[in-house]
Design an enzyme around this catalytic site. Sequence first.
Site, PDB file in Angstrom:
ATOM      1  N   HIS A  90       1.569  14.437   5.601  1.00 41.43           N
ATOM      2  CA  HIS A  90       2.528  15.482   6.232  1.00 41.43           C
ATOM      3  C   HIS A  90       3.125  14.886   7.467  1.00 41.43           C
ATOM      4  O   HIS A  90       4.396  14.979   7.735  1.00 41.43           O
ATOM      5  CB  HIS A  90       1.806  16.630   6.420  1.00 41.43           C
ATOM      6  CG  HIS A  90       2.572  17.661   7.385  1.00 41.43           C
ATOM      7  ND1 HIS A  90       2.123  17.967   8.618  1.00 41.43           N
ATOM      8  CD2 HIS A  90       3.831  18.479   7.258  1.00 41.43           C
ATOM      9  CE1 HIS A  90       3.219  18.855   9.153  1.00 41.43           C
ATOM     10  NE2 HIS A  90       3.936  19.222   8.207  1.00 41.43           N
ATOM     11  N   GLU A 142       6.144  12.706   6.596  1.00 41.80           N
ATOM     12  CA  GLU A 142       7.130  13.495   6.199  1.00 41.80           C
ATOM     13  C   GLU A 142       8.039  13.767   7.389  1.00 41.80           C
ATOM     14  O   GLU A 142       9.149  13.555   7.348  1.00 41.80           O
ATOM     15  CB  GLU A 142       6.713  14.732   5.437  1.00 41.80           C
ATOM     16  CG  GLU A 142       7.784  15.514   5.190  1.00 41.80           C
ATOM     17  CD  GLU A 142       7.565  17.140   5.405  1.00 41.80           C
ATOM     18  OE1 GLU A 142       7.971  17.693   6.269  1.00 41.80           O
ATOM     19  OE2 GLU A 142       6.197  17.695   4.839  1.00 41.80           O
ATOM     20  N   HIS A 143       7.375  14.100   8.460  1.00 43.25           N
ATOM     21  CA  HIS A 143       8.158  14.401   9.769  1.00 43.25           C
ATOM     22  C   HIS A 143       8.805  13.059  10.303  1.00 43.25           C
ATOM     23  O   HIS A 143      10.045  12.970  10.721  1.00 43.25           O
ATOM     24  CB  HIS A 143       7.223  14.781  10.766  1.00 43.25           C
ATOM     25  CG  HIS A 143       6.750  16.370  10.833  1.00 43.25           C
ATOM     26  ND1 HIS A 143       6.855  17.254  11.873  1.00 43.25           N
ATOM     27  CD2 HIS A 143       6.377  17.134   9.655  1.00 43.25           C
ATOM     28  CE1 HIS A 143       6.648  18.219  11.539  1.00 43.25           C
ATOM     29  NE2 HIS A 143       6.141  18.298  10.274  1.00 43.25           N
ATOM     30  N   GLU A 162       2.220  22.548  15.273  1.00 45.82           N
ATOM     31  CA  GLU A 162       2.874  23.158  13.811  1.00 45.82           C
ATOM     32  C   GLU A 162       1.125  23.553  13.442  1.00 45.82           C
ATOM     33  O   GLU A 162       1.122  24.924  12.848  1.00 45.82           O
ATOM     34  CB  GLU A 162       3.104  22.292  12.944  1.00 45.82           C
ATOM     35  CG  GLU A 162       3.322  22.641  11.540  1.00 45.82           C
ATOM     36  CD  GLU A 162       4.033  21.805  10.520  1.00 45.82           C
ATOM     37  OE1 GLU A 162       4.370  20.759  10.975  1.00 45.82           O
ATOM     38  OE2 GLU A 162       4.407  22.484   9.314  1.00 45.82           O
TER      39      GLU A 162
END
Lengths: 446, 435
Positions: A69, A72-73, A149
């Site tokens: 993840h 992905e950022h 997040e």
Amino acid sequence: MLFRRLHLSVVAICALALPLHAETVTDFTLPNGLEVVVIEDHRAPVVTQMIWYRAGAADEPEGHSGIAHFLEHLLFKGTDTLAPGEFSDTVEAQGGDDNAFTSWDYTAYFQRVAADRLELMMQMEADRMRNLRLTEEDVATERQVILEERSQRTDSDPAALFGEQRRAAQYMNHRYGVPIIGWRHEMEQLSRDDALAFYQRFYAPNNAVLVIAGDVEPEAVRALAEKHYGPLKPTEGLLPRNRPVEPPQLAERRLTYADGRVAQPYVMRTYLAPERNPGAQQQAAALTMLAEVLGGSGTTSVLARALQFGDAKAVYTSAFYDGSSLDQGTFGLAIVPVPGVSLQEAEDAMDAVVAQFLKDGVEPEAFARIKTQLRAADIYARDNVDGLARRYGEALTTGLTVQDVQDWPAILQAVTPEDVMAAAEMVLDRRRAVTGWLMQDEENAL
Amino acid sequence: MMIRLALALILFALPLRAEIAIKEVVSPGGITAWLVEEHGIPFTALEIRFKGGTSLDAPGKRGAVNLMTGLIEEGAGDLDAQGFAAARDGLAASYRFRAGIDSLSVSAQFLTENRDQAVDLLRLALVEPRFDADAVERVRGQVLSGLRSDAKDPAVLAANAFDAAAFGDHPYGSSGDGTLESVAALTRDDIIAANTGALARDRIYVSAVGDITAEDLGALLDHLLGDLPATGAPMPGRAGWALAGGVTVQDFPTPQSVIRFGHEGITRDDPDFFAAYILNEVLGGGRFGARLMTEVREKRGLTYGVSTYLAPMDHAEMFLGQFASANEKAAEAVAVVQAEWARMAAEGITAEELASTKTFLTGSYPLRFDGNGPIADILVGMQMQGLPIDYAATRNEKIEAVTLDDVARVAKRLLRPDDLHFVVVGQPVGLASDG
């Protein structure tokens, strides 16, 4: 599924049917291994490009949870030819929107633009498949973002924390037990080298599926794909995704999670369950129908009728199953009791309804209604070509084929009440289950 | 032709090559609808709005419209709740009923093959809802459960605290869901009063997109809506603004503070609305590249996301924003937002920002028209805002016409750093309520 942006359009691909031959789908594979799926919808001059990588949180190395993840950022940070942020800026300058999301089995990136801007999108997406450039500063700042997040979406939400604990109990050996966002103490240590190692191994044409959906012609897409993705080098020696397998579960696992922020206690139980497999989706189809029969409707399902009406024990009940995973998934039951009913009473009531269902079997009228709804879902689904694109992308990154996706509606329609009951007998075994209580305080704990 | 139809046919081209033909259909009974015929897929999306929504709640009856809305589908005519659901599912139709602050919305989708039956069933819910005692208690329980969850949700707490401070006793000052006390006290008579007050013919807006002709739609509308009451409850008055600039901290045990901020906004029909719209997009449009996203997230890592938006409602206007930030970082994040607010008020935006925002807004507009459901939703929204039927064809011209001077003027008028109020729910370090 975690999105890069706050904007959370829910994309849970419901396990409904797909129109048999209703959409025009073409698929082919480039010499470097990139699979391409083209879905035509010529109603509006719009196209969606999605690139799906067969790499998700369950493919992470131990001790580095969250790297899929995090990467992905970081994919929005820049390449040799694109400055940090320029990717999204360019999409927006074309009037488009773009985003990305990560699950246990895949990471996907998409842009939605006017159909005549497709080539620019393909050029940029191909570029960042192999040419990502990261600075230590980019990585350090973005790590703060993913920690925020986690704070926002997990640590601030007792239901999310409860889910994390239940998954960890469900999977003793498989990485499905580790959260996509990552454990905080491991996220804090994620480095540029971790990100680049994951990237260089998994972000390659022979580990990706390109889905182009909208107002496009397959031959034109093929030419553009060959031009922009064709020259990319595959990753050599990429191994099959043979992940650790769960040992047989022999004993029920139970847990309670108490959190002062809980307003509405509930019971949730998940059983290990088989997933959809290529050429063998019948059992998953039966489980899909079982979930619909038991808890698909808040008014007419078996659980709702027994527990939410009359002398109601529950405010809400549900049964759920999603067969779209590479490895073993779960079948779940949930009950939210009315005030004054304890979690033990709620769980007992739910179990009694399930036991009675195993004796009584499937009500024919309800079964027929569900099949009608699934058939109609084929028609309604054609209104949303992006949804179709997600369906193919998810299937192809969880071990299924285009043929499997297209066979699924007919397989669902072929499920019999006997199949459903056999699936129920197979899956509803408490020895293979995790039962969790979410509560405000420990007073009434197990 | 057996029915009279007034058809104003307007064709226009979207900036791409899409063409959407919107027809104005007036039923024989006088109900107006906007229609796009799209016969490619055999179903129709129908959107109905009743102006008013939860703001019609009578004094002391907060939550009545919301509870009533949740009950519309829970038994009608000779069908109880389960009978209604079984009939609906057997037709594979879907109806959604939602209570908003300014409108009650009905969203229906039904197949061409059984359209008449699906419309009959929807009519039953709209015209002959039963509000059975057991259904009332069941749905009341669901609403109360939701309210108990809201009481522990920092984002809801922040929104409620902000609204209460801004609007006081006006319906805008409290949640349309009501409170645990007000919902518990609602009677069946209250629900029936809310029903006849909210669902009336003097406040209807309709759009339809899909596999249906103008003739069929006209007849459908009279059948579906013709037996509703002619007039409903009076609209509330204008909501005054009672919130001065500053900070309000509401203690809540959570590692991350949720922050809602804003001040008064601008009306939808203001001549400077499009300039304000562009200004908001540059400041806090929620996209990467927007100033707040750049300063708070990308440069400093203080949040996962921050955005602002204009909220022109029927009885008040707001300019709002929201983000969440770790308790230790919330004060810094608030300071950054305040500084950006002041900077844009003083300097406006740059020529580059104006140009790129125009490109984005004009380019993305046609992408919204992507499916029968979304198009129907857009069309009914346009009608409620009083926009002309050719609005979609002229909207991008209005965006293009905005100049730097327009934005600078509206920035000075709209952005008032001293009036900006922050409601912080959490345990922020270095922030305390003032005043």
